[in-house]
Design a protein around this motif. Structure first.
Motif, short mmCIF file in Angstrom:
data_model
loop_
_atom_site.label_atom_id
_atom_site.label_comp_id
_atom_site.label_asym_id
_atom_site.label_seq_id
_atom_site.Cartn_x
_atom_site.Cartn_y
_atom_site.Cartn_z
N ARG A 14 46.60 43.75 34.01
CA ARG A 14 45.29 44.25 33.58
C ARG A 14 45.36 44.70 32.13
O ARG A 14 46.22 45.48 31.75
CB ARG A 14 44.86 45.42 34.46
CG ARG A 14 43.56 46.06 34.06
CD ARG A 14 42.37 45.13 34.27
NE ARG A 14 42.15 44.86 35.68
CZ ARG A 14 41.39 45.67 36.46
NH1 ARG A 14 40.84 46.75 35.95
NH2 ARG A 14 41.21 45.37 37.74
N SER A 41 44.71 39.85 32.35
CA SER A 41 43.37 39.82 32.96
C SER A 41 42.51 40.95 32.40
O SER A 41 43.01 42.05 32.16
CB SER A 41 43.48 39.99 34.48
OG SER A 41 42.19 40.18 35.05
N ILE A 42 41.21 40.68 32.23
CA ILE A 42 40.29 41.77 31.83
C ILE A 42 39.62 42.38 33.06
O ILE A 42 38.85 43.32 32.95
CB ILE A 42 39.22 41.32 30.82
CG1 ILE A 42 38.32 40.24 31.39
CG2 ILE A 42 39.86 40.89 29.50
CD1 ILE A 42 37.05 40.03 30.57
N GLY A 43 39.92 41.85 34.26
CA GLY A 43 39.33 42.45 35.45
C GLY A 43 39.39 41.51 36.64
O GLY A 43 39.56 40.29 36.47
N ASP A 44 39.16 42.10 37.82
CA ASP A 44 39.32 41.31 39.06
C ASP A 44 38.03 40.59 39.40
O ASP A 44 37.31 40.97 40.32
CB ASP A 44 39.74 42.25 40.21
CG ASP A 44 41.11 42.83 39.95
OD1 ASP A 44 41.39 43.93 40.47
OD2 ASP A 44 41.89 42.20 39.21
N TYR A 45 37.72 39.57 38.60
CA TYR A 45 36.57 38.71 38.86
C TYR A 45 36.86 37.39 38.14
O TYR A 45 37.76 37.32 37.29
CB TYR A 45 35.27 39.33 38.33
CG TYR A 45 35.45 40.04 37.01
CD1 TYR A 45 35.66 41.43 36.96
CD2 TYR A 45 35.49 39.33 35.81
CE1 TYR A 45 35.85 42.08 35.75
CE2 TYR A 45 35.69 39.97 34.61
CZ TYR A 45 35.87 41.34 34.58
OH TYR A 45 36.08 41.98 33.39
N ASP A 55 44.81 46.94 29.17
CA ASP A 55 44.49 48.35 29.00
C ASP A 55 44.93 48.77 27.60
O ASP A 55 45.44 47.95 26.83
CB ASP A 55 45.14 49.21 30.09
CG ASP A 55 46.66 49.10 30.04
OD1 ASP A 55 47.31 49.58 31.00
OD2 ASP A 55 47.19 48.50 29.08
N PRO A 108 42.89 35.77 35.70
CA PRO A 108 42.76 36.82 36.72
C PRO A 108 44.10 37.15 37.38
O PRO A 108 44.24 38.17 38.03
CB PRO A 108 41.78 36.22 37.74
CG PRO A 108 41.12 35.09 37.05
CD PRO A 108 42.09 34.57 36.05
N ARG A 140 37.49 58.78 36.93
CA ARG A 140 38.68 57.92 36.86
C ARG A 140 39.94 58.76 37.03
O ARG A 140 40.80 58.81 36.17
CB ARG A 140 38.72 57.20 35.50
CG ARG A 140 37.68 56.11 35.30
CD ARG A 140 37.97 54.89 36.17
NE ARG A 140 39.32 54.39 36.02
CZ ARG A 140 39.70 53.58 35.04
NH1 ARG A 140 38.83 53.22 34.10
NH2 ARG A 140 40.94 53.15 34.98
#
Ligand SMILES: Nc1nonc1C(=O)NC1CCNCC1
Length: 246
Positions: free
Chosen positions: A93, A132-136, A95, A89, A220
């Motif tokens: 990110r 990271s694949i996302g903020d979790y 993308d 995390p 988006r």
């Protein structure tokens, strides 16, 4: 494309090696997935791979030595100069541009951590990039690593069978995907838009571009921040918003 995976649960990666597009890619030799389990590089009776964090705090951390030795073995088997990416995390990110970069590398070692995290000295000495694949927070880096394997594999010529698919992928163009429909033409009175059925491929392409632009603008807008628009594209967005009463 060569993938080296450092993980305590290598069996999880059958999800990509035994199913679908990525399975066929493995069978055709278009991608290789090699796993390295830190537990195989322990020397104590209990095969210890984790320990308590100095300074206190919840959970356990992955120890330096088993992880480092697993990464070293991956490096020995990988093409020379293969970079090491740790799923975390705390990373950049994931993308389309990162996926494209990983594909251009031709090979990659992915570290999938477990527990609370990894001893910082491994990250400092062995890891080139955290992603990271996302903020979790997940229980392990295996699912994120499989996201990387799947997304990068789709860019390998021959994996999708029709190279256009990868180029057509929405994020390849920096836009969200246009709406798609298949049979039947009507579901509970909900009809497929006539434009999609008209058979005029130029008109259909234009409608799809308008939908992709309009949707991206609505959902988006961050994806459009660095995009330059043609006058025609701007008109398509204006018409899209007008048609939706926005
Ligand atoms: N989000 C994430 N994108 O990549 N990895 C992510 C993640 O949550 N990893 C876990 C973090 C806690 N330790 C086990 C792994």
């Amino acid at each position: 494309m060569w993938f080296g995976i450092v993980s305590l649960f290598p069996q999880m990666f059958s999800a990509v090696t035994a199913y679908g597009v990525t399975r066929r890619a493995c069978e055709k030799g278009l991608i290789e997935v090699h796993t390295y389990n830190p537990r195989d590089y322990t020397y104590d009776k209990y095969k210890t791979v984790d320990d308590k964090p100095y300074g206190g705090g919840p959970g356990m951390l992955m120890k330096v030595q088993p992880l480092t030795d697993a990464i070293s073995q991956a490096r020995r088997e990988a093409p020379v100069g293969t970079k090491v990416v740790c799923m975390s995390p705390q990373g950049a990110r994931l993308d389309h541009s990162l996926v494209t970069k990983f594909h251009e590398w031709g090979s990659i070692i992915l570290v999938a951590g477990r527990y609370e995290g990894i001893d910082e000295r491994v990250l400092q000495k062995q890891v080139d990039l955290e992603v990271s694949i996302g903020d979790y927070v997940l229980s392990g880096g295996e699912l994120p690593a499989m996201c990387v394997i799947d997304a990068v594999s789709r860019m390998v010529p021959g994996v999708l069978g029709d190279i256009q698919n990868a180029q057509e992928d929405s994020f390849a163009k920096g836009l969200l995907h246009f709406p798609q429909y298949t049979r039947p033409e009507a579901v509970d009175g909900d009809k497929v838009p006539d434009i999609v059925l008209c058979g005029d491929h130029a008109k259909i392409r234009r409608w799809r571009l308008q939908q992709a632009l309009g949707r991206t603008y609505e959902r988006r807008p961050d994806l459009l921040r660095s995009r330059t628009f043609s006058d025609d594209e701007l008109m398509l967005i204006v018409d899209y918003l007008r048609d939706k009463g926005l």
